[in-house]
Design a protein around this motif. Sequence first.
Motif, short mmCIF file in Angstrom:
data_model
loop_
_atom_site.label_atom_id
_atom_site.label_comp_id
_atom_site.label_asym_id
_atom_site.label_seq_id
_atom_site.Cartn_x
_atom_site.Cartn_y
_atom_site.Cartn_z
N GLU A 91 0.83 -1.20 0.00
CA GLU A 91 0.00 0.00 0.00
C GLU A 91 0.87 1.26 0.00
N ALA A 92 1.93 1.27 0.83
CA ALA A 92 2.80 2.44 0.89
C ALA A 92 3.54 2.66 -0.43
N LEU A 93 4.04 1.59 -1.03
CA LEU A 93 4.75 1.73 -2.30
C LEU A 93 3.80 2.18 -3.41
N ALA A 94 2.55 1.70 -3.38
CA ALA A 94 1.58 2.14 -4.39
C ALA A 94 1.29 3.63 -4.25
N LEU A 95 1.12 4.11 -3.02
CA LEU A 95 0.90 5.54 -2.79
C LEU A 95 2.07 6.35 -3.32
N TYR A 96 3.27 5.88 -3.04
CA TYR A 96 4.48 6.58 -3.47
C TYR A 96 4.55 6.64 -5.00
N ARG A 97 4.38 5.50 -5.62
CA ARG A 97 4.51 5.46 -7.10
C ARG A 97 3.41 6.25 -7.80
N GLU A 98 2.19 6.14 -7.28
CA GLU A 98 1.07 6.82 -7.94
C GLU A 98 1.15 8.34 -7.78
N GLY A 99 1.68 8.81 -6.63
CA GLY A 99 1.70 10.24 -6.37
C GLY A 99 3.02 10.90 -6.72
#
Length: 353
Positions: free
Chosen positions: A211-219
Amino acid sequence: MTSASPALSVLDLVPVRTDQTTSDALAATRSLARVADGLGYRRYWLAEHHNMPAVAATSPPLLIAMVAAATDRIRVGSGGVMLPNHAPFVVAEQFALLEAAHPGRIDLGIGRAPGTDPVTRYVLRDGASGAQGDPVERFPEYVDDVVTLMGAAGATMSIAGRSHTLRATPRASSVPPVWLLGSSDYSARLAAERGLPYVFAHHFAGKGTAEALALYREGFRPSAACPEPRTFLTLNVAVAPTTEEAERWALPQLLAMLALQTGAPLLPQRLVEEAERVAADVPQAHRGLLGAMRRRWVLGSPAEAATRVRDLAATYGVDEVMVHPVAGAVTGTPAGASPQREASLRLLAEALD
């Protein structure tokens, strides 16, 4: 995209065993760093923790200077500097000097957590969140300050109508990359917003990584220093000739983490034989916690560990894995050495080659 075998790096907390002094623990870290350097590991990062009986990593800049001087090519950095504990200008000065001494080999990893208990945190910050505000709340501002101050142009302040220039070092010719570290989504969002590399503390948190990596990559917003998202995975690892041996070597660290999670007293790291005696008396209610940690960690033979590392790298879409070698020591081990930790690095590197 991931490669078949990810690059390897090391996270070191400089553990202090029951048979060691602080001096012994530092000698063991120097030896471990030389092994990592010789095996081709990419980075060697050192943590910041305070007032803990089993951890000597109290000052990342000093440890980085020691390790960088003892090695030849590996990147050396902080995993991480807990920025609310320090004045941003001091951190910028320290890492600008480290970069000047070892150009192209220094990483500045920055965290927001205290890395200690509330009393020690109060002492570190001199009891002052006061008029200047809570340093944790000012974390984004502090990150910006460190990045700006390390640059060749520095920062300009206006005081009483006069401009004053601040630089971390007189003539910076290179700047260490700044990484944000975290175990929640806060630093993931901030790193994405600032266009900085980011690492989630998977070895510590054990969940929430995807979840944290997805937030980072998407934003993520590209920056000059980091044009695209950049991250890696952190893992607790013990590798031995057999799975049984690896699990035995990891037992002292498993018990230490159990104590941390259950509020038991924190002690110097036990020798393996001491840990086996203590483990026999772990309450039934806590055995599930031990089992859950054991399953999250990479504990096994070289082939098993290599397969697991490749699979986890693929799962999280990374091409680098930073291992925290959690193998303890057996009775009779030289005080200034950590042979089982060195063996873990060697066996894993050979298996992934």
